[in-house]
Enzyme design. Sequence first.
Site, PDB file in Angstrom:
ATOM      1  N   ASP A 259      -8.593  -1.679   0.482  1.00 14.56           N
ATOM      2  CA  ASP A 259      -8.713  -0.369   0.924  1.00 14.56           C
ATOM      3  C   ASP A 259      -7.722   0.562   1.274  1.00 14.56           C
ATOM      4  O   ASP A 259      -6.548  -0.108   1.901  1.00 14.56           O
ATOM      5  CB  ASP A 259      -9.866  -0.516   2.445  1.00 14.56           C
ATOM      6  CG  ASP A 259      -9.974   0.639   3.185  1.00 14.56           C
ATOM      7  OD1 ASP A 259     -10.756   1.671   2.637  1.00 14.56           O
ATOM      8  OD2 ASP A 259      -9.596   0.955   4.304  1.00 14.56           O
ATOM      9  N   GLU A 292      -8.113   1.417  -3.773  1.00 14.49           N
ATOM     10  CA  GLU A 292      -8.522   2.593  -3.331  1.00 14.49           C
ATOM     11  C   GLU A 292      -6.950   2.839  -3.029  1.00 14.49           C
ATOM     12  O   GLU A 292      -6.468   2.412  -2.157  1.00 14.49           O
ATOM     13  CB  GLU A 292      -9.249   2.618  -2.263  1.00 14.49           C
ATOM     14  CG  GLU A 292      -9.812   3.894  -1.768  1.00 14.49           C
ATOM     15  CD  GLU A 292     -10.282   4.413  -0.368  1.00 14.49           C
ATOM     16  OE1 GLU A 292     -10.954   5.250  -0.182  1.00 14.49           O
ATOM     17  OE2 GLU A 292     -10.179   3.399   0.593  1.00 14.49           O
TER      18      GLU A 292
END
EC number: 3.2.1.141
Length: 592
Positions: A259, A292
């Site tokens: 993330d 990401e």
Amino acid sequence: MRKTHAFAGSFGATLVAPHQTRFRFWAPSVSSVAVEIEGQPPVPMDRHPDGWFQATAPCGAGALYRYRLNPHLAVPDPASRAQPHDVSGPSQVVDPRAYDWQANDWRGLPWEQAVIYEIHVGAAGGFRGVRDQLARLAAMGITAVELMPLSEFPGGRNWGYDGVLPYAPESAYGTPDELKALVDHAHALGMMIFLDVVYNHFGPEGNFLAAYAAPFFHAGRPTPWGDAIDFRQPAVQAYFTENALYWLMEYRFDGLRLDAVQAIGERDWLVDLAAHVRARIEPGRHIHLILENENNDAGLLRAGFDAQWNDDGHNALHVLLTGESEGYYANFAPDPTTQLARVLAEGFAFQGEEFPTLGRPRGMPTAGLPPSAFVLFLQNHDQIGNRAMGERLGVLAPRQALRAAYALLLLSPQIPMLFMGEDWGSRRPFLYFTSHPPILGDIVRDGRRREFAAFAHFSDPARRETIPDPNHPDTFAASIPDAQEATSTEGRAWLAYTATLLHLRHARITPRLRGARSLGALVAGPGAVAARWRMGDGAILSLALNLGAETVALPDWVAGPVLFQDPPAAGTGGLLAPHSVTIHLAEPAHGG
């Protein structure tokens, strides 16, 4: 013969015998620590160099324990493998060899075969609820399930990005062995299973690290979540590197999605992490690392990472489908068609150009990267849930335009990802939800509502009050997919559409993906693009998508036998109607 797996890390509680456990704790900010095991006297821990404490105690699996720092504070293990009583409760000793793996010969799938389905485990009914869905997903053509973060978070309702104990699977979802059974079942069905991990911050509740390990954080580098995690510290690096290996080796996940890595200040650690994973994983296993990264750092895709979520692709498509232009969509509103053409040809729309809302350059050149280095999506938890009312595209976009974009998603050479319920065209919202204590819950609610004050629709304070309270149980309940949608006439039709597209992908696209390269893309008209690729076997895949309101002429090179069109005969006569797509596949002249 039992088949078990255990990862031996530097941190936490490790069974060294059935009734004996070694505890290791990094606490450089305190001078003494004792481990308190329920039902036993405290055990003083020996201090070792570099801030480490260690003790061995007579207890086995199931024992509950804390680390006593002073008369007023005892904390859970930062490497706890289980937290049966939430983030502030005692940790539990786990026997990782208690689970007998059934699909032990599973080695994963090559990356090119990935079709990803993102799931929020809580909204799907916990580990057992996800497990019950896998057979249907596999039959439809999904080859990889991606679970939103599982690290123990406060309360029983949360997206997972407020986790504070990254080694402990969320207790509200089930036990560690139930998670392993979920992974095992996916493998038995021939499916990969990925895990979303958060290494850039901890949540606001239940994080005690600063009380005993102040060097874990970089006081001179503030972030939206507090001081940044200090990846210059060897112990911090080891904590997260070992966490990645733990999930991949002990729980047998097939890959990780990291993330928001732009919030990790030490880029070199990311490169080292990928190298450590590749070096440690058993030979023959397919392990996939996905990023990401708002920075569009293409260099990381050449340094051990398989792919990155392609936010640029989503944003350009979203603007074309909805006409929205506020927030980060402002970066794409002036010319989404040109940006979508670049996404299809090169992966990222921004490769060093100035990003208007940031006022600085964003991205790096992608030259030489294959289409499969980019994960394309129309919807995900962020792009739905970060909306004030959590609307899906099914209620925002014209249905036929969405069908055309959906066909592009599932038949382009980029790796497709769906969000739970998207396979049947769900119109149910997915909202941001939490279960914080009342005071913190009020802060989160009010802060979220303030964030939307800059949006025209919510400029009126009274209207902002209609934004759902993340902490209210009804907000979570409203986000649970409605299975009845899937059995409606419209839901069954969309499921059949999904299955048709995925069958075509697996039969005609996937076998040719390795070695595929872009041959370019162009703007064919307002809201219309055309792109083509030379596939790994020499076949030419070409497509044209028209999300605009005008009929456009097809470029001559959109040619060859039709693979798929929607509506049927959409690309006849050299023209492409509004809200339509045509995809062609010309076999190599030499036959392979």
